[in-house]
Design a protein around this motif. Sequence first.
Motif, PDB file in Angstrom:
ATOM      1  N   SER A 251      49.228  44.624  39.769  1.00  0.00           N
ATOM      2  CA  SER A 251      48.630  43.882  40.861  1.00  0.00           C
ATOM      3  C   SER A 251      49.575  42.757  41.283  1.00  0.00           C
ATOM      4  O   SER A 251      50.082  42.027  40.429  1.00  0.00           O
ATOM      5  CB  SER A 251      47.303  43.304  40.377  1.00  0.00           C
TER       6      SER A 251
ATOM      7  N   ALA B   3      48.297  39.585  39.950  1.00  0.00           N
ATOM      8  CA  ALA B   3      48.488  39.395  38.507  1.00  0.00           C
ATOM      9  C   ALA B   3      49.913  38.906  38.237  1.00  0.00           C
ATOM     10  O   ALA B   3      50.127  38.016  37.405  1.00  0.00           O
ATOM     11  CB  ALA B   3      48.216  40.692  37.769  1.00  0.00           C
TER      12      ALA B   3
ATOM     13  N   MET C 161      40.134  39.668  41.073  1.00  0.00           N
ATOM     14  CA  MET C 161      41.532  39.676  41.500  1.00  0.00           C
ATOM     15  C   MET C 161      42.400  39.944  40.265  1.00  0.00           C
ATOM     16  O   MET C 161      42.062  39.473  39.169  1.00  0.00           O
ATOM     17  CB  MET C 161      41.848  38.301  42.096  1.00  0.00           C
ATOM     18  N   GLY C 162      43.472  40.687  40.439  1.00  0.00           N
ATOM     19  CA  GLY C 162      44.380  40.977  39.326  1.00  0.00           C
ATOM     20  C   GLY C 162      44.804  39.691  38.638  1.00  0.00           C
ATOM     21  O   GLY C 162      45.178  38.721  39.299  1.00  0.00           O
ATOM     22  N   GLY C 163      44.713  39.662  37.314  1.00  0.00           N
ATOM     23  CA  GLY C 163      45.154  38.503  36.544  1.00  0.00           C
ATOM     24  C   GLY C 163      44.114  37.410  36.405  1.00  0.00           C
ATOM     25  O   GLY C 163      44.292  36.489  35.624  1.00  0.00           O
ATOM     26  N   GLU C 164      43.018  37.485  37.182  1.00  0.00           N
ATOM     27  CA  GLU C 164      41.984  36.444  37.114  1.00  0.00           C
ATOM     28  C   GLU C 164      40.830  36.901  36.231  1.00  0.00           C
ATOM     29  O   GLU C 164      40.602  38.100  36.080  1.00  0.00           O
ATOM     30  CB  GLU C 164      41.432  36.148  38.519  1.00  0.00           C
TER      31      GLU C 164
ATOM     32  N   TRP D 169      35.558  38.175  41.932  1.00  0.00           N
ATOM     33  CA  TRP D 169      35.883  38.014  43.351  1.00  0.00           C
ATOM     34  C   TRP D 169      34.638  38.399  44.167  1.00  0.00           C
ATOM     35  O   TRP D 169      34.391  37.883  45.233  1.00  0.00           O
ATOM     36  CB  TRP D 169      37.055  38.935  43.712  1.00  0.00           C
TER      37      TRP D 169
END
Lengths: 348, 508
Positions: A48, A51, B43-46, B50
């Motif tokens: 992502s 990310a 969300m990617g990494g969170e 979302w």
Amino acid sequence: MPKRDTRLRFEQWTRNPDCEANTLSAILGIAMAEVARAEGITATIGQSPFALQRGIQFERYLLAREGIVLRDELARAGIISDASSPLIDLRLRRIGGGCGNLDEARERTLSFLRNCATSDSMVPSTYVLAGATISIPGRAMLPEAIVVLDVLVVTRHERHFQLTVGEIKTYPDRGGYTDRRQLASSRAQAGLYVYGLNEVIRAEAWSDQIRVSRIGFLILTRPGTNRPSVRAAEDLHFQALRSARSLEQLRQIADQLHDSEVSTKPVDAVLAASTAYQEACVTFCDRAQRCRDEALRTGNPAALGDDVAALTRGLSLSRIRELVQGAPPRDDNERRVRELAREAVQNE
Amino acid sequence: MNERETIRTLLAFSAGKPIPKGTRLLLPRRAPSDTLIIAFVRMGGESRPWGVALGKPDQEPTLLVVPEPRDAEMVAQMLEVMVSSVLSHLGHPEYPGANLYPNIPLPWQPYRPPSVWLPNATHIEMLHFLAFRYTFAKRGEPGRIKALNALGRACDWLFQESTRPGQLSCIDASAALRDAFSFPVEPARLAHTGYLVAWLTGKGNFKQRLRQASKAESLPISTSIDPALERSRLTTLLKRYKRAQRSADAQECSVVESRIRAALEPELARRFNITATAYTLMTNDPRPVVAGVCELQDRTRESHAEYLKVEEHLLKNGTAWIASPETDRNSIRAAAKYVTLQADTDLARNARVHDDASFRDDTIYAGDGICGDIVDVSKIPEGHLTRPLWTVEERVRHPLRIREGDDVVLAGLPGRQGEVISIADDGVTRRVQVMITDGLREAHGPLGWQPFDKRWVGRSVTFLSSRETGFSYLRRKMLFAREGPGIWLTHQQKRRESEVGEDDDHDG
């Protein structure tokens, strides 16, 4: 263009070392997504962008203002005794560090270690290095095996310096519930760094002056926030041994490669190599679907998972189907499979 | 995966479609009005959501989305909207749900345990993230923080329930389907609920179903969004949103927000609908539910009551001991939780093993059972009593974990228990002598004859290793005892009556 940081390539290879194409892809540094595209497959496995951005931001937050947050957390976790220990930032300039490229980072890392080994002039007893870069000696990956260490703590002991490896990850630390696969992958990475450092020290004959600790640490995030959570006392010994064994295997394969394969059209070389489908391929390889279809077509039981392949010991899928449907067995292995199937259907 | 699981994969492959696993279902059927589905995207990494989809399986879901999930305030506002739905479903005293039985006084109304369905394990993880984030949060508008604290505690209870064997409140849809069916695919693919649903609802032969399932598999079901979608649409939209926010352009903000919503709502709706389909598949399954589900429901009620007790205490007194999402904080409490989990594991196993022949076979295959014919019924003196002694012969097919002196229970008649007196094994036949210690009277059903009855000879019976939960509960009680050897050490740690916890409201 092949990637120079080889850690990802190495991890990719360890997930399925039996696949020749995967091995070549790792050694030559050709991403499987690229090979898949050349084969007409739409690559779906990717990271992502958010990310990636988050990873950079988290690292930047940790290392901002000479790494005050990082040093505080390391001191709190007991990894360094003094939060005022200096930070040496060897990361690349494009991500906020002080080095122009990997070669410069590697040179500065080596020079730092050389200082540790040869001079007594280094005043502070502890240093924190960010982005330390080393080349693992040997020819395991082409053109060379470069790894970049997120954090390296250098501590002066009475007669030697000790190196402690740390790995930064943005996934959340949830205590005992932290994702086991992610933890295993992070430990594997850190284990590779331990092995790489040991190899560099051995090659430079610094073993008496510098030692690498088998205990490392992971820096994760606290869930829902940007605050770090340090997991100290991670034993990396067996991960380092695994890296040593795997890189030796890779080295042997790399030695057998013809130079022509290396220099001309590496994508074609990977495409031409044979594949060996395994369940793990689903998690990392863009060609997994194609290989699974191929396994089903040829009756390879690996198409139904590693356990099925192990249980049926070389029987083809069509033969398995015949046995399950009551065909007479030809040998002990077939008898065993048929018996198991018969037992299983009794009460289903 | 054990050998029997693997062989079931082969049977499913041979059938060309998923096959039912076992003859009974573990999950009780719940009406759509009694079920809540929650699905997230992040969300990617969170680790904050979302967007959230929630609702009943037979209704259109409520879809909540924020334009910028990295903005803690926005996410808090979004989650505040879901608080009442979640808490009223859990029976929170401050958020009473609709009274389905207005003519029955409250104390006598039938108990309705919570039933929350989520698409797969990543969504259950999100419950834990929310528990971490909000259980002890302090900063923000007081009313909102109070509601979010309650949401954090509810999410933590649901998450902790999801880890308890035999629980019925927090259902991972993919795990429920995996538990009920065997699929002709690799285990690595079994976490994708959409893939499993496509196998179960697909039509045609193996290849046709595989094609349909592979198509479903290409659409993500976890909390993460497809990176391709993030790259192609959301990255640009978020940049635009940030720019508009900086220049305080409310109109542009609103336009971009609706576009982000348009990108995320189908993602949320898909996750919700797949979970609803999984729920429907399980509800419409013709297999009966295991008879032991009543005990599981009782245990669920007990756990649920513990959660509600804390909430009531907080409402009345403003303070209570609140479990941390991260740690037990106290060694005795940790030990108590461990033995309770052991008891729950045994309870879940016992609830199923007497009723589900397939699960019973799995137990025997694992070495925890003896299945053979009674070759002799005799008497054995024990003190001044005489006990029945059964000699059972079985063909040796797999190793046995049961040892002489172990307690066993007659499969199908849990009241009849015994003790293994001797085990003789010549490699082909295993001869086991069992002294019947409990359940000596005549009982109902095909296994009801008195154990002294000679008609038992020649009958086929199954004995399973006895896993009584009572001892675990007794151990839990003993852990908290303030008298006895060693308490000077085990009770050194002070027990806190209320938990303040650490606020994590710093974003760096």
